[in-house]
Design an enzyme around this catalytic site. Structure first.
Site, PDB file in Angstrom:
ATOM      1  N   ASP A   1      30.370  34.195 -11.550  1.00  0.00           N
ATOM      2  CA  ASP A   1      28.941  34.635 -11.437  1.00  0.00           C
ATOM      3  C   ASP A   1      28.996  36.056 -11.540  1.00  0.00           C
ATOM      4  OD1 ASP A   1      30.545  34.280  -8.989  1.00  0.00           O
ATOM      5  OD2 ASP A   1      28.739  34.069  -7.780  1.00  0.00           O
TER       6      ASP A   1
ATOM      7  N   GLU B   1      38.442  44.211  -5.518  1.00  0.00           N
ATOM      8  CA  GLU B   1      38.042  42.991  -6.039  1.00  0.00           C
ATOM      9  C   GLU B   1      38.290  42.770  -7.299  1.00  0.00           C
ATOM     10  OE1 GLU B   1      34.278  39.798  -5.930  1.00  0.00           O
ATOM     11  OE2 GLU B   1      33.801  42.127  -6.022  1.00  0.00           O
TER      12      GLU B   1
END
Length: 607
Positions: A338, A547
């Site tokens: 996403d 990340e």
């Protein structure tokens, strides 16, 4: 729980029973009725937090200090009704000072319902840690990454279980490892790579705790939610629980641990086989196959991003069409990707998300692996009939993946797009070659990962096919100076170019490593080297693990998407440690970024 798994309405049940091809994006029940005082209290808390989130956006404005997730993570410090009554009126809205005063009086700090927890199995330098990492610089850095497990380890505070109506955090029983930064809770598929890293760090008990927390959630909800928050219990994430159990068992030989987790693996498999996820499709030879798709049970804005979703839907007039969009957004969040152009009919327009109409390559890869794992565990536990059942299920899914998703011209597996007009008969779609999505995404190569887990001596893709897939990967344009790009399209979405993500690097490199050819092994090591170097260089510059990373040039972290780049970071740490375990790092091998112009991958150059 207000955000928990909804109960089917009668008319939707009939729709599922008799008209499974119609309106697949609306096949899932999407509203819940409060069935207990706890659910009503949770619903009231979330409603209050969403009001606070909206007020904070009005006060702070988008960007800058405003992160919508922070406001639904706030633990309530007092009675919900008192906090609701004291909320400043929406018009003219609170000042920054009034907002800060209100939050300080009625709420705790985000993350304060977790407490630090030094893992008892952590050692500064575990015995047998990364024996093949000989470079002093690489080893020193690996120990720094290893030490991050202490920083990310937590326990849920006792007050969460005592007063659940004051928290969106779920009261997990064991120690947790959070990803980092804004992600103050356990996430499902992140946990697989956290566990891979913990096993490299010899932290077997912590790894078991993480798995048993997920097992606890399966027992409570029937599946593993996206994350350990009440507002995440309307969807799951890529299903890797069985893979976590397998890795822990492989490291410890603990049969009782497998026995403890086994019923939950069966329950999770049933969840992914349910009518909202399962799709029947007839191939060109007339054989009917069953494959799975992502589909959340939600048709409202995601609470953690409600203001963002509402802004996106503001250009849509119809309430029904807004709900369809919200359903697609939540279903895309279930995918873990996403967001990405992979799920959009128009790569420049998020309102064209159509995830529930797609049979994804990676999801079906993970479910194949789940079925194979369950067969292995059932045999280990002496349940031979169950083992045979799941072995047959995995064989059927293997055939389905290669019949529906494989493209022999491109030598890749491709996502399959279902028609939106309900074009099927008796619940079965007819396969059409033009429905395969021929755009190139890293997910097209994820089935290579299954080669790392052969059944006996049989690989998912034999050596010859694996070599053809490897050649397709080399010619795809995805291999970049610092790793594998997620896609070829720069849309500003975070699961598109130029971002590379740790799970993608690891899944593909591990598959190549076990593909059976020296060239594939070299390519796997090359990818791992690029990835380790960019992580090292970025850590050296920022003192943080990130990340995601920008793969166009070594030493850049990634960006894009609906929130600022995050640090910590659970799965990044796990992938780096796994790569160093698998490939080592010789004493004289340079770990800094390569010199400008040096060739680093076939067809690519460093930035």
């Amino acid at each position: 729980m207000a955000a928990g798994p909804p109960r089917p309405h009668h008319f939707l049940f009939l729709l599922l029973l008799f008209l499974p091809c119609l309106f697949p994006s609306q096949m899932a029940p999407t509203t819940a009725a409060a069935g207990s005082d706890d659910e009503a209290s949770s619903s009231a808390l979330l409603a209050l937090l969403l009001r606070v989130q909206t007020e904070a956006l009005g006060t702070l404005g988008p960007g800058g200090d405003f992160d919508p997730k922070m406001y639904v993570d706030l633990p309530l410090a007092t009675d919900e009704r008192a906090a609701a009554a004291a909320l400043p009126p929406a018009s003219p809205g609170p000042s920054r000072e009034e907002l800060a005063s209100y939050l300080a009086r009625y709420f705790g700090e985000p993350g304060s319902d977790l407490v630090e927890a030094d893992p008892p199995d952590f050692e500064a330098e575990p015995r047998g840690f990364l024996p093949r990492v000989e470079s002093p610089a690489a080893r020193a850095w690996a120990l720094q990454v290893h030490a991050l497990w202490k920083e990310l380890a937590r326990r849920v505070a006792p007050g969460v279980a005592a007063r659940p109506e004051r928290h969106t955090l779920l009261p997990l029983p064991g120690r947790v490892v959070v990803p980092g930064s804004r992600f103050r809770e356990v996430y499902y598929w992140d946990s697989y790579w956290v566990i891979r890293g913990l096993l490299v760090s010899k932290m077997y008990d912590t790894a078991k705790d993480i798995v048993l927390n997920l097992v606890y959630m399966v027992e409570k909800y029937g599946f593993v939610p996206n994350g350990a928050r009440s507002y995440y219990t309307n969807r799951s994430q890529p299903p890797l629980l069985s893979s976590m159990v397998l890795e822990v068992y492989g490291a410890t030989g603990d049969v009782e641990f497998v026995r403890r987790a086994f019923p939950s693996l069966l329950k999770e498999h049933s969840f992914w086989m349910s009518e909202i996820h399962n799709v029947a499709i007839k191939d060109s030879h007339g054989q009917v196959h069953n494959l799975s798709r992502y589909q959340a049970r939600w048709n409202k804005p995601r609470p953690e991003s409600a203001t963002i979703d509402e802004e996106l839907a503001s250009k849509i007039n119809s309430i029904a069409d807004k709900e369809k969009l919200y359903h697609q957004i939540a279903s895309t969040a279930e995918s873990g990707w996403d967001f990405s152009s992979r799920w959009m009919r128009n790569s420049t327009d998020m309102t064209t998300l159509a995830t529930t109409y797609i049979l994804p390559v990676d999801l079906n890869t993970f479910i194949f692996k789940m079925e194979r794992d369950i067969a292995v565990f059932a045999k280990l536990l002496g349940e031979n009939a169950t083992s045979e059942k799941f072995l047959e299920a995995s064989k059927a899914r293997h055939i389905a993946i290669d019949s529906v998703l494989w493209n022999s011209e491109m030598e890749q597996w491709l996502d399959y797009w279902l028609p939106t007009d309900g074009d099927c008969q008796k619940g079965v779609y007819n396969w059409k070659s033009e429905s395969q999505n021929r755009k190139i995404f890293a997910s097209n190569f994820i089935p290579l990962w299954l080669n790392a887990y052969p059944s006996g001596s049989v690989q998912f893709a034999d050596a010859a096919k694996s070599e053809r897939v490897m050649a397709s990967l080399q010619n795809s344009g995805l291999l970049c100076a610092a790793g594998i790009a997620t896609s070829l399209t720069n849309t500003s979405q975070q699961w598109d170019f130029p971002n590379g993500w740790p799970p993608v690097q690891h899944l593909i490199a591990e598959g190549l490593l076990h593909s059976g050819s020296e060239e594939a092994t070299r390519l796997a090591e090359d990818i791992a080297t690029r990835w380790v170097r960019t992580n090292y260089a970025t850590h050296k510059a920022t003192s943080a693990m990130h990340e995601k990373y920008d793969v166009e040039a070594c030493g850049k972290f990634g960006g894009g998407g609906e929130y600022k780049p995050q640090t910590g970071f659970g799965w990044s740490n796990g992938v780096v440690l796994s790569f160093l375990e698998d490939f080592g790092w010789p004493e004289h091998k340079e770990i800094d970024c390569p010199r400008r112009g040096e060739v680093v991958l076939a067809g690519t150059q460093s930035g």
